[in-house]
Design a protein around this motif. Structure first.
Motif, PDB file in Angstrom:
ATOM      1  N   ILE A   1      31.539  67.608  82.001  1.00 23.03           N
ATOM      2  CA  ILE A   1      32.371  66.857  82.952  1.00 23.03           C
ATOM      3  C   ILE A   1      31.537  66.199  84.061  1.00 23.03           C
ATOM      4  CG2 ILE A   1      32.890  68.730  84.592  1.00 23.03           C
ATOM      5  CD1 ILE A   1      35.911  67.823  84.206  1.00 23.03           C
ATOM      6  N   TYR A   2      30.356  66.742  84.339  1.00 22.09           N
ATOM      7  CA  TYR A   2      29.491  66.135  85.349  1.00 22.09           C
ATOM      8  C   TYR A   2      29.114  64.700  84.981  1.00 22.09           C
ATOM      9  CZ  TYR A   2      28.359  70.284  88.139  1.00 22.09           C
ATOM     10  OH  TYR A   2      28.408  71.358  88.992  1.00 22.09           O
ATOM     11  N   PHE A   3      28.965  64.459  83.663  1.00 27.60           N
ATOM     12  CA  PHE A   3      28.449  63.165  83.238  1.00 27.60           C
ATOM     13  C   PHE A   3      29.483  62.331  82.494  1.00 27.60           C
ATOM     14  CE2 PHE A   3      24.801  65.817  84.098  1.00 27.60           C
ATOM     15  CZ  PHE A   3      24.001  64.965  84.867  1.00 27.60           C
ATOM     16  N   GLY A   4      30.755  62.728  82.545  1.00 31.44           N
ATOM     17  CA  GLY A   4      31.819  61.913  81.969  1.00 31.44           C
ATOM     18  C   GLY A   4      32.258  60.864  82.985  1.00 31.44           C
ATOM     19  N   ASP A   5      33.351  60.156  82.643  1.00 29.24           N
ATOM     20  CA  ASP A   5      33.888  59.171  83.597  1.00 29.24           C
ATOM     21  C   ASP A   5      34.558  59.910  84.742  1.00 29.24           C
ATOM     22  OD1 ASP A   5      33.160  57.007  82.031  1.00 29.24           O
ATOM     23  OD2 ASP A   5      34.994  57.151  80.822  1.00 29.24           O
ATOM     24  N   HIS A   6      34.404  59.390  85.934  1.00 28.59           N
ATOM     25  CA  HIS A   6      35.117  59.925  87.097  1.00 28.59           C
ATOM     26  C   HIS A   6      35.948  58.772  87.657  1.00 28.59           C
ATOM     27  CE1 HIS A   6      32.439  63.362  86.819  1.00 28.59           C
ATOM     28  NE2 HIS A   6      31.395  62.560  86.909  1.00 28.59           N
ATOM     29  N   ILE A   7      37.237  58.774  87.358  1.00 33.43           N
ATOM     30  CA  ILE A   7      38.083  57.646  87.745  1.00 33.43           C
ATOM     31  C   ILE A   7      39.039  58.091  88.850  1.00 33.43           C
ATOM     32  CG2 ILE A   7      39.665  55.848  86.928  1.00 33.43           C
ATOM     33  CD1 ILE A   7      37.137  55.831  85.264  1.00 33.43           C
ATOM     34  N   LEU A   8      38.865  57.478  90.001  1.00 33.04           N
ATOM     35  CA  LEU A   8      39.744  57.797  91.125  1.00 33.04           C
ATOM     36  C   LEU A   8      40.569  56.564  91.458  1.00 33.04           C
ATOM     37  CD1 LEU A   8      40.716  59.567  93.485  1.00 33.04           C
ATOM     38  CD2 LEU A   8      38.678  58.829  94.756  1.00 33.04           C
ATOM     39  N   GLU A   9      41.897  56.664  91.210  1.00 34.25           N
ATOM     40  CA  GLU A   9      42.792  55.574  91.587  1.00 34.25           C
ATOM     41  C   GLU A   9      43.626  56.048  92.763  1.00 34.25           C
ATOM     42  OE1 GLU A   9      44.513  55.116  87.737  1.00 34.25           O
ATOM     43  OE2 GLU A   9      42.877  53.818  87.030  1.00 34.25           O
ATOM     44  N   GLU A  10      44.494  55.180  93.246  1.00 36.07           N
ATOM     45  CA  GLU A  10      45.206  55.553  94.473  1.00 36.07           C
ATOM     46  C   GLU A  10      46.095  56.779  94.301  1.00 36.07           C
ATOM     47  OE1 GLU A  10      47.679  53.275  97.886  1.00 36.07           O
ATOM     48  OE2 GLU A  10      46.643  52.020  96.413  1.00 36.07           O
ATOM     49  N   ARG A  11      46.823  56.833  93.186  1.00 29.71           N
ATOM     50  CA  ARG A  11      47.766  57.933  92.983  1.00 29.71           C
ATOM     51  C   ARG A  11      47.479  58.750  91.742  1.00 29.71           C
ATOM     52  NH1 ARG A  11      50.219  60.033  96.652  1.00 29.71           N
ATOM     53  NH2 ARG A  11      52.057  60.510  95.385  1.00 29.71           N
ATOM     54  N   SER A  12      46.309  58.534  91.140  1.00 32.63           N
ATOM     55  CA  SER A  12      45.933  59.371  89.998  1.00 32.63           C
ATOM     56  C   SER A  12      44.412  59.403  89.895  1.00 32.63           C
ATOM     57  CB  SER A  12      46.556  58.843  88.702  1.00 32.63           C
ATOM     58  OG  SER A  12      45.830  57.719  88.250  1.00 32.63           O
ATOM     59  N   ALA A  13      43.949  60.404  89.185  1.00 31.82           N
ATOM     60  CA  ALA A  13      42.496  60.543  89.026  1.00 31.82           C
ATOM     61  C   ALA A  13      42.223  61.270  87.732  1.00 31.82           C
ATOM     62  CB  ALA A  13      41.915  61.333  90.199  1.00 31.82           C
ATOM     63  N   ARG A  14      41.080  60.992  87.121  1.00 32.75           N
ATOM     64  CA  ARG A  14      40.708  61.761  85.929  1.00 32.75           C
ATOM     65  C   ARG A  14      39.194  61.845  85.781  1.00 32.75           C
ATOM     66  NH1 ARG A  14      42.871  57.073  84.827  1.00 32.75           N
ATOM     67  NH2 ARG A  14      41.722  55.531  83.602  1.00 32.75           N
ATOM     68  N   ASP A  15      38.776  62.967  85.221  1.00 36.77           N
ATOM     69  CA  ASP A  15      37.373  63.202  84.913  1.00 36.77           C
ATOM     70  C   ASP A  15      37.316  63.593  83.446  1.00 36.77           C
ATOM     71  OD1 ASP A  15      36.122  63.353  87.782  1.00 36.77           O
ATOM     72  OD2 ASP A  15      37.908  64.616  87.866  1.00 36.77           O
ATOM     73  N   THR A  16      36.418  62.999  82.694  1.00 35.22           N
ATOM     74  CA  THR A  16      36.374  63.355  81.270  1.00 35.22           C
ATOM     75  C   THR A  16      35.235  64.330  80.987  1.00 35.22           C
ATOM     76  OG1 THR A  16      35.113  61.337  80.857  1.00 35.22           O
ATOM     77  CG2 THR A  16      37.462  61.268  80.392  1.00 35.22           C
ATOM     78  N   ASN A  17      35.547  65.272  80.090  1.00 33.64           N
ATOM     79  CA  ASN A  17      34.584  66.291  79.687  1.00 33.64           C
ATOM     80  C   ASN A  17      34.250  66.060  78.223  1.00 33.64           C
ATOM     81  OD1 ASN A  17      33.001  68.575  79.651  1.00 33.64           O
ATOM     82  ND2 ASN A  17      34.713  70.015  79.525  1.00 33.64           N
ATOM     83  N   ALA A  18      32.995  65.750  77.938  1.00 32.20           N
ATOM     84  CA  ALA A  18      32.616  65.489  76.539  1.00 32.20           C
ATOM     85  C   ALA A  18      31.343  66.240  76.196  1.00 32.20           C
ATOM     86  CB  ALA A  18      32.408  63.989  76.328  1.00 32.20           C
ATOM     87  N   TYR A  19      31.318  66.802  74.988  1.00 37.54           N
ATOM     88  CA  TYR A  19      30.102  67.425  74.454  1.00 37.54           C
ATOM     89  C   TYR A  19      29.938  67.057  72.996  1.00 37.54           C
ATOM     90  CZ  TYR A  19      28.455  70.370  78.242  1.00 37.54           C
ATOM     91  OH  TYR A  19      27.905  70.803  79.416  1.00 37.54           O
ATOM     92  N   SER A  20      28.725  66.758  72.601  1.00 33.19           N
ATOM     93  CA  SER A  20      28.450  66.566  71.176  1.00 33.19           C
ATOM     94  C   SER A  20      27.966  67.895  70.607  1.00 33.19           C
ATOM     95  CB  SER A  20      27.375  65.499  70.964  1.00 33.19           C
ATOM     96  OG  SER A  20      26.127  65.992  71.425  1.00 33.19           O
ATOM     97  N   ALA A  21      28.069  68.035  69.281  1.00 39.00           N
ATOM     98  CA  ALA A  21      27.601  69.261  68.623  1.00 39.00           C
ATOM     99  C   ALA A  21      26.105  69.443  68.880  1.00 39.00           C
ATOM    100  CB  ALA A  21      27.892  69.177  67.128  1.00 39.00           C
ATOM    101  N   GLU A  22      25.349  68.343  68.939  1.00 37.63           N
ATOM    102  CA  GLU A  22      23.894  68.440  69.159  1.00 37.63           C
ATOM    103  C   GLU A  22      23.598  69.015  70.546  1.00 37.63           C
ATOM    104  OE1 GLU A  22      25.446  65.710  67.902  1.00 37.63           O
ATOM    105  OE2 GLU A  22      24.710  66.024  65.861  1.00 37.63           O
ATOM    106  N   GLU A  23      24.350  68.558  71.540  1.00 35.40           N
ATOM    107  CA  GLU A  23      24.129  69.065  72.904  1.00 35.40           C
ATOM    108  C   GLU A  23      24.416  70.563  72.994  1.00 35.40           C
ATOM    109  OE1 GLU A  23      25.301  65.745  76.176  1.00 35.40           O
ATOM    110  OE2 GLU A  23      26.862  66.193  74.728  1.00 35.40           O
TER     111      GLU A  23
END
Ligand code: NAD
Ligand code: IPM
Ligand code: MN
Length: 345
Positions: A138-160
Motif C-alpha cells: 500500500i505504500y507504493f500503490g495509488d494514493h487518491i485523495l478527493e474532496e469527499r472520498s479517498a483510496r489507497d491501493t495495495n498490490a503485490y506480485s507473486a515475485e515480490e
C-alpha cells in the motif's frame, strides 16, 4: 580498498545520533584497520530546506555509488502542511535502491529488563526478527485523495512475495527455524496470494517450519507470548506497525536498529524510529539505535563480524553500567553515552 559510506543525517535528532555513531565507527575502524570514507549528503527535510527536494539528485547518485548507506531519521511537524514531505524522500530512496528486505531485530537487553512494561517471565527469551517487505504494498500503490472520498491501493506480485519470504527462510535457517508469516487473508486478496506463495516457498526449506497468523491476533500474541516468535515475515504496512509494537518489549524505540537489503546493490542501515521532534536539539537522544545500525552495517555489508560484536558488547556494558539516556530512565546525554560506549569497545 577504501569503502565509501554515504551518511544521511536528516532531521530532528538525526544529526545528533549520526554524529554519535560516526565517532563509534571511527574508533572501531582504527582498531580493525578498516579503510573507509564518509560522504554526508542532504536528505529529508534537510534536503527540502537546502535544495528544495527530500531526495536531491546528488544524494541519490552518491547512495547508488556507495558501498553502504547510513540513515539517521527524517521528518518533522514543520513539514506537515508542506507540498513535499521528507517521508517521500525516504520512500523514493528505498524504491530507487530496490531495498525490498527490511530486517528489524528485536532482543531484550538484560540491563533494561526492568523497563519493559511486560512482566519479566513474559519477556524472558524474547529474540526475534521482523522481516518487513519494504518496496511494495500500500505504500507504493495509488494514493487518491478527493474532496469527499479517498483510496489507497495495495498490490503485490507473486515475485515480490516470493523474494521476501525466501529472505525470511534464509534467516530462519541460521536461527530457531520458525517462520511466522503474518497477513489478513480472511479479508485481503493480497494476503491470500501472500499465503499461497509462502506455502510454495516453504517446500524449498524442509528443515524450517512455517506458520501463518492473522495480523490482529499476531499483534496480541506479540504482547502475551513474545518469546514464541523467531522470524516474522510480513507486508510493508503490517511490518511498520508490528515493529513499532515490538519496540515496546525492550523498553524503548531508541535501541532498535535495522538493515535494508536489495538484490545486489548497496544496503542501507537505519534506526526504526523517527526524528523524535519532541527531544530534538537537546542532546539527550539515545544513540544506540544508530550505533547498532553501524554494527549491522559492519557485519552485513563488510563481513566484519568481530567489529560488530565489539560494538554490541560495548553497548551492553554501557547499559549494565547504568549509563542511560532519558528514554531509558537515566540522565546521560547523547555524548556521554557515546563516550561510554567508546570506552567499553
Ligand atoms: P518517532 O519515532 O520519531 O518518536 C516516537 C517517540 O519515541 C517520541 O517520544 C520520541 O522522543 C521517542 N524516540 C524515538 N527515537 C528515540 C531515541 N533515539 N532516543 C530517545 N527517544 C526516542 O515517531 P513520531 O514522533 O511519530 O514521528 C516523528 C517524525 O519522524 C514524523 O515526521 C515521522 O514521519 C518521522 N519518522 C521517520 C522515520 C525514519 O526516518 N525512518 C521513522 C518513523 C517516523
Ligand atoms: C519507518 C517509518 C517510515 C515508514 C515513514 C517515515 C515513511 O515509519 O521507517 O518505519 O512508514 O516506513
Ligand atoms: Mn515506522
Amino acid at each position: 580498498m577504501t569503502k565509501k559510506i554515504v551518511a544521511l543525517a536528516g532531521d530532528g535528532i538525526g544529526p545528533e545520533i549520526m554524529a554519535a555513531s560516526l565517532q563509534v565507527l571511527a574508533a572501531v575502524a582504527e582498531k580493525h584497520g578498516f579503510d573507509y570514507q564518509v560522504e554526508e549528503k542532504a536528505f529529508g527535510g534537510a534536503g527540502i530546506d537546502a535544495l528544495g527536494h527530500p531526495l536531491p539528485a546528488d544524494t541519490l547518485a552518491a547512495a547508488k555509488e556507495a558501498d553502504a548507506i547510513l540513515l539517521a531519521a527524517i521528518g518533522g511537524p514543520q513539514y506537515d502542511k508542506a507540498t513535499v514531505r521528507p517521508e517521500e524522500g525516504l520512500l523514493a530512496l528505498r524504491k530507487e535502491l530496490g531495498l525490498f528486505a527490511n530486517i528489524r531485530p528485536v532482543r531484550i537487553f538484560d540491563a533494561l529488563k526492568h523497563l519493559s512494561p511486560l512482566k519479566a517471565e513474559r519477556i524472558a527469551g524474547v529474540d526475534f526478527v521482523v522481516v518487513r517487505e519494504l518496496t511494495g504494498g500500500i505504500y507504493f500503490g495509488d494514493h487518491i485523495l478527493e474532496e469527499r472520498s479517498a483510496r489507497d491501493t495495495n498490490a503485490y506480485s507473486a515475485e515480490e512475495i516470493d523474494r521476501i519470504v525466501r529472505k525470511a527462510f534464509d534467516i530462519a535457517k541460521g536461527r530457531r527455524k520458525l517462520v511466522t508469516s503474518i497477513d489478513k487473508q480472511n479479508v485481503l486478496a493480497t494476503s491470500k496470494l501472500w499465503r499461497t506463495v509462502a506455502d510454495q516457498v516453504a517446500k524449498d526449506y524442509p528443515d524450517v517450519t512455517l506458520e501463518h497468523q492473522l495480523v490482529d491476533s499476531a499483534a496480541m500474541l506479540m504482547i502475551t507470548k513474545p518469546a514464541h516468535f523467531d522470524v516474522i515475515v510480513t507486508e510493508n504496512l503490517f511490518g511498520d506497525i508490528l515493529s513499532d509494537e515490538a519496540s515496546v518489549l525492550p523498553g524503548s524505540l531508541g535501541v532498535m536498529p535495522s538493515a535494508s537489503h536489495s538484490v545486489n546493490g548497496p544496503s542501507l542501515y537505519e534506526p526504526i524510529h523517527g526524528s523524535a521532534p519532541d527531544i530534538a536539539g537537546k542532546g539527550i537522544a539515545n544513540p544506540i539505535s544508530m550505533i547498532l545500525s553501524v554494527a549491522m552495517m559492519l557485519r552485513e555489508s563488510f563481513d566484519m563480524v568481530e567489529a560488530a560484536e565489539q560494538i554490541e558488547r560495548a553497548v551492553e556494558r554501557t547499559l549494565q553500567a547504568s549509563i542511560l539516556t532519558a528514554d531509558l530512565g537515566g540522565k546521560a546525554s547523547t555524548q556521554e553515552m557515546t563516550e561510554a560506549i567508546m570506552n567499553y569497545l
